[in-house]
Scaffold this motif. Structure first.
Motif, PDB file in Angstrom:
ATOM      1  N   ALA A  29      -4.714  -6.316  20.010  1.00 31.99           N
ATOM      2  CA  ALA A  29      -3.978  -6.861  18.607  1.00 31.99           C
ATOM      3  C   ALA A  29      -4.799  -6.539  17.214  1.00 31.99           C
ATOM      4  N   ARG A  30      -5.859  -6.008  17.567  1.00 34.10           N
ATOM      5  CA  ARG A  30      -6.304  -5.622  16.144  1.00 34.10           C
ATOM      6  C   ARG A  30      -5.804  -4.076  15.649  1.00 34.10           C
ATOM      7  N   ASP A  31      -5.563  -3.418  16.549  1.00 33.59           N
ATOM      8  CA  ASP A  31      -4.813  -2.212  16.181  1.00 33.59           C
ATOM      9  C   ASP A  31      -3.495  -2.624  15.326  1.00 33.59           C
ATOM     10  N   LEU A  32      -3.237  -2.000  14.460  1.00 35.09           N
ATOM     11  CA  LEU A  32      -2.071  -2.308  13.593  1.00 35.09           C
ATOM     12  C   LEU A  32      -0.921  -1.418  13.811  1.00 35.09           C
ATOM     13  N   THR A  33       0.389  -1.714  13.471  1.00 33.71           N
ATOM     14  CA  THR A  33       1.457  -0.984  13.469  1.00 33.71           C
ATOM     15  C   THR A  33       1.483  -0.481  12.310  1.00 33.71           C
ATOM     16  N   LEU A  34       2.337   0.622  12.056  1.00 31.97           N
ATOM     17  CA  LEU A  34       2.415   1.199  10.659  1.00 31.97           C
ATOM     18  C   LEU A  34       2.818   0.382   9.537  1.00 31.97           C
ATOM     19  N   PRO A  35       3.772  -0.410   9.457  1.00 31.61           N
ATOM     20  CA  PRO A  35       3.898  -1.382   8.251  1.00 31.61           C
ATOM     21  C   PRO A  35       2.808  -2.306   8.343  1.00 31.61           C
ATOM     22  N   GLU A  36       2.371  -2.888   9.389  1.00 36.01           N
ATOM     23  CA  GLU A  36       0.959  -3.673   9.183  1.00 36.01           C
ATOM     24  C   GLU A  36      -0.088  -3.004   8.524  1.00 36.01           C
ATOM     25  N   ALA A  37      -0.302  -1.676   8.908  1.00 43.72           N
ATOM     26  CA  ALA A  37      -1.472  -1.003   8.117  1.00 43.72           C
ATOM     27  C   ALA A  37      -1.033  -0.835   6.727  1.00 43.72           C
ATOM     28  N   ALA A  38       0.290  -0.515   6.475  1.00 44.12           N
ATOM     29  CA  ALA A  38       0.709  -0.085   4.998  1.00 44.12           C
ATOM     30  C   ALA A  38       0.397  -1.485   4.299  1.00 44.12           C
ATOM     31  N   ARG A  39       0.843  -2.751   4.866  1.00 42.32           N
ATOM     32  CA  ARG A  39       0.344  -3.887   4.094  1.00 42.32           C
ATOM     33  C   ARG A  39      -1.062  -4.419   4.015  1.00 42.32           C
ATOM     34  N   HIS A  40      -1.561  -3.842   5.015  1.00 41.22           N
ATOM     35  CA  HIS A  40      -3.318  -4.094   5.011  1.00 41.22           C
ATOM     36  C   HIS A  40      -3.714  -3.095   3.930  1.00 41.22           C
ATOM     37  N   LEU A  41      -3.495  -1.949   3.970  1.00 39.41           N
ATOM     38  CA  LEU A  41      -4.017  -0.831   2.820  1.00 39.41           C
ATOM     39  C   LEU A  41      -3.287  -0.835   1.726  1.00 39.41           C
ATOM     40  N   GLN A  42      -2.147  -1.631   1.215  1.00 39.79           N
ATOM     41  CA  GLN A  42      -1.446  -1.788   0.249  1.00 39.79           C
ATOM     42  C   GLN A  42      -1.036  -0.504  -0.347  1.00 39.79           C
ATOM     43  N   ILE A  43      -0.233   0.415   0.592  1.00 38.66           N
ATOM     44  CA  ILE A  43       0.209   1.493   0.345  1.00 38.66           C
ATOM     45  C   ILE A  43       1.666   1.574   1.012  1.00 38.66           C
ATOM     46  N   ASN A  44       2.468   2.502   1.041  1.00 42.50           N
ATOM     47  CA  ASN A  44       3.776   2.477   1.564  1.00 42.50           C
ATOM     48  C   ASN A  44       3.485   3.197   2.914  1.00 42.50           C
ATOM     49  N   VAL A  45       4.614   2.938   3.908  1.00 44.20           N
ATOM     50  CA  VAL A  45       4.477   3.324   5.435  1.00 44.20           C
ATOM     51  C   VAL A  45       4.595   4.787   5.237  1.00 44.20           C
TER      52      VAL A  45
END
Length: 148
Positions: free
Chosen positions: A44-60
């Motif tokens: 669950a710690r691995d992130l989907t692309l949208p979750e990673a984008a939200r976490h890093l504050q950039i777009n998908v």
């Protein structure tokens, strides 16, 4: 559901099953903690692309560029219930990325300014964004922007 049946056959759900209301499968209630083992928490710690984008504050699209150019590592997880495979961005690669790079969104949030104004200022100061082959991604090396 297949995983629950498999666990029941192996005797792993002893004490975690109880009779619910309804008929057939609707009458089964299972303790959630019994089904979700520690391996599920790690995945669950691995992130989907949208979750990673939200976490890093950039777009998908930027996440895809970073992934395609080796800055982020993609992992494949297969659901034990449906046998469906889904790709995620590995949490370890996100941590490695964040150790060296900072995104425009992260800088703008900390400095409490609009990202477009910060991008223009970085352009004026000749601070180059990350080159990802087909284009630039608004990510900077922490050394170049004096980031802690």
């Amino acid at each position: 559901m297949a995983r629950v049946i498999s666990m029941w056959k192996q005797g792993e759900l002893n004490g975690a099953l109880c009779a619910g209301t309804g008929d057939g499968l609707h009458a089964i209630e299972i303790d959630w903690d019994a089904v979700c083992d520690s391996k599920a928490v790690d995945q669950a710690r691995d992130l989907t692309l949208p979750e990673a984008a939200r976490h890093l504050q950039i777009n998908v699209g930027s996440i895809r560029s970073l992934r395609d150019n080796g800055y982020l590592r993609e992992v494949l997880h297969q659901s034990p219930d449906t046998n469906r495979a889904k790709t995620y961005i590995a949490w370890s690669s996100i941590q490695q990325f964040q150790a060296r790079y900072v995104t425009l969104g992260q800088m703008a949030q900390r400095q409490k300014t609009a990202a477009i104004h910060l991008a223009r200022r970085l352009d004026r100061e000749d601070v180059p964004p990350l080159n990802c082959g087909e284009g630039l991604v608004r990510v900077n090396d922490k050394c170049l922007v004096n980031w802690e």
